[in-house]
Design an enzyme around this catalytic site. Structure first.
Site, PDB file in Angstrom:
ATOM      1  N   GLY A 145     -10.742  10.336   4.291  1.00  0.00           N
ATOM      2  CA  GLY A 145     -11.883   9.610   3.735  1.00  0.00           C
ATOM      3  C   GLY A 145     -11.748   8.141   4.085  1.00  0.00           C
TER       4      GLY A 145
ATOM      5  N   LYS B 195      -2.787   4.951   4.574  1.00  0.00           N
ATOM      6  CA  LYS B 195      -3.976   4.118   4.463  1.00  0.00           C
ATOM      7  C   LYS B 195      -3.884   2.965   5.458  1.00  0.00           C
ATOM      8  CE  LYS B 195      -6.843   1.834   0.932  1.00  0.00           C
ATOM      9  NZ  LYS B 195      -6.948   1.538  -0.525  1.00  0.00           N
TER      10      LYS B 195
ATOM     11  N   GLU C 224       1.797   9.140  -1.442  1.00  0.00           N
ATOM     12  CA  GLU C 224       1.853  10.551  -1.815  1.00  0.00           C
ATOM     13  C   GLU C 224       0.546  11.239  -1.424  1.00  0.00           C
ATOM     14  OE1 GLU C 224       2.083  13.038  -6.067  1.00  0.00           O
ATOM     15  OE2 GLU C 224       1.943  10.841  -6.037  1.00  0.00           O
TER      16      GLU C 224
ATOM     17  N   ASP D 153     -11.310  -0.043 -11.353  1.00  0.00           N
ATOM     18  CA  ASP D 153     -12.202   0.832 -10.589  1.00  0.00           C
ATOM     19  C   ASP D 153     -12.004   2.299 -10.980  1.00  0.00           C
ATOM     20  OD1 ASP D 153     -14.273   1.260  -8.799  1.00  0.00           O
ATOM     21  OD2 ASP D 153     -12.966   1.421  -7.049  1.00  0.00           O
TER      22      ASP D 153
ATOM     23  N   ASP E  42      -6.206   4.664  -5.827  1.00  0.00           N
ATOM     24  CA  ASP E  42      -6.943   3.473  -5.393  1.00  0.00           C
ATOM     25  C   ASP E  42      -6.824   2.300  -6.370  1.00  0.00           C
ATOM     26  OD1 ASP E  42      -8.460   1.681  -4.059  1.00  0.00           O
ATOM     27  OD2 ASP E  42     -10.266   2.900  -3.963  1.00  0.00           O
TER      28      ASP E  42
END
Length: 358
Positions: free
Chosen positions: A72, A94, A143, A187, A205
């Site tokens: 994503g 990421k 992870e 968030d 996140d």
């Protein structure tokens, strides 16, 4: 209508509707983005790591990790499933989108996300393994959580109310742990609540998380106006962009908005991103009533307490919120409602009958 803030929307040639809008981060003089979560839309969008870049990253990681597939992406970063070649396990990696790699501020914030998560451990938080410096982009190795997320579970209409509440209870307790370590997530939303294959809740996140140092004196004149979070789930103080106002109770508002969405299937404050921000900033949004058709009175009272416009009127901590949700599950009186004496006695009798043999 958002003066003195400036919004710059990066669409990347994608068609955009209200459901696509996930996160806004706004600061004076800074380029800001609306984050998109749909991986399916990415092939037509520029500025995500190309095959050449993937080959370069894989070459840089040779002997350590190997990128497998895109999981994503958002306005600033993309997340890949990868294989840890030494430990023979799956991980998530990421990276920063190429167009933002020239911004020292974004790269610094990217590293800060890893530092924040690494500063405390909890089984319900997606853990950071390491940061690898690559000449293209810093890489955060995390992870990997196989499974789904709360947004997809809600959309499937294949989950009981009791299970949804249990998930939110886990979220409350996990967020309380972060708060105890001086971290505000900022968030909390269904997409960031991951559910592993064995049902464990994992909060992901921390890209816009704030670290609150209660001992350090705060120079209010130095605090910048920044709007961050996801409009449909952010608190009014986040929408105003005043970092000095953001506390643990901001996350409690977001948990309440997530709970309402999970139970009703709609956002608590509706509209497009700008409309939602205006409603939140002005306080011009509806409050819940006791005759809400989506949920029982006790559950409505819990949501209403979370979603108070004034932070001081919300739950003082997410532990107290989780306690009320557990009491609701056990059909006991909750702290945010008044009951008649006969009602209290009847609930107590039923509770003792159900737990007589325990």
């Amino acid at each position: 209508g958002l003066t003195p803030y400036r919004i710059c929307i990066e669409i990347a040639n994608m068609s955009l509707n209200d459901k696509d809008i996930k996160r806004i981060a706004i600061a004076p003089g800074e380029q800001s983005t609306i984050e998109l979560e749909s991986a399916e839309a990415l092939p037509s969008a520029p500025n995500y790591p190309t095959e050449t870049e993937m080959e370069h990253i894989n070459h840089r990681l040779e002997g350590q990790y190997e990128l497998q597939e895109l999981l994503g992406a958002g306005g600033v970063g993309a997340v890949y499933r990868a294989v840890d070649l030494a430990l023979k396990r799956q991980v998530a990696i990421k990276v920063i989108r190429s167009k933002f790699r020239v911004s020292p501020r974004i790269i610094e914030r990217f590293r800060e996300e890893a530092t924040i998560v690494a500063s405390f451990a909890h089984p319900n938080i997606v853990q950071i393994h390491e940061i690898i410096e690559c000449d293209l982009t810093p890489l955060i190795v995390m992870e990997f959580v196989p499974g789904t997320n709360l947004e997809k579970l809600i959309s499937s209409h294949n989950c009981t109310r009791a299970r949804l509440i249990d998930i939110i209870i886990s979220v409350c307790e996990t967020v309380a742990h972060a708060h105890a370590h001086g971290v505000i997530h900022c968030d909390i939303k269904p997409e960031n609540i991951l559910l592993s294959e064995n049902g464990r809740v994992k909060i992901a996140d921390f890209g816009v998380a704030l670290r609150i140092n209660q001992d350090a004196p705060q120079d209010e004149s130095a605090v910048k106006k920044v709007i961050m979070g996801s409009p449909a789930f952010m608190s009014p103080e986040q929408a105003r962009g005043d970092l000095a106002e953001i506390t643990n109770r901001s996350d409690i508002f977001s948990i309440g908005a997530t709970l309402f969405y999970a139970l009703s299937g709609r956002s608590y404050v509706e509209g497009n991103a700008q409309q939602i921000l205006e409603k939140l900033r002005s306080g011009n949004f509806e409050t819940l009533t006791d005759d809400n058709p989506f949920m029982p009175v006790d559950l409505t009272a819990i949501c209403k307490k979370c979603l108070e416009k004034d932070p001081e009127e919300r739950y003082r901590s997410s532990y107290l919120l989780s306690d009320d949700l557990r009491r609701f599950q056990d059909r006991l009186p909750v702290s945010v409602r008044s009951y008649s004496l006969p009602d209290k006695m009847l609930r107590a009798i039923k509770y003792r009958k159900r737990n007589f043999f325990v």
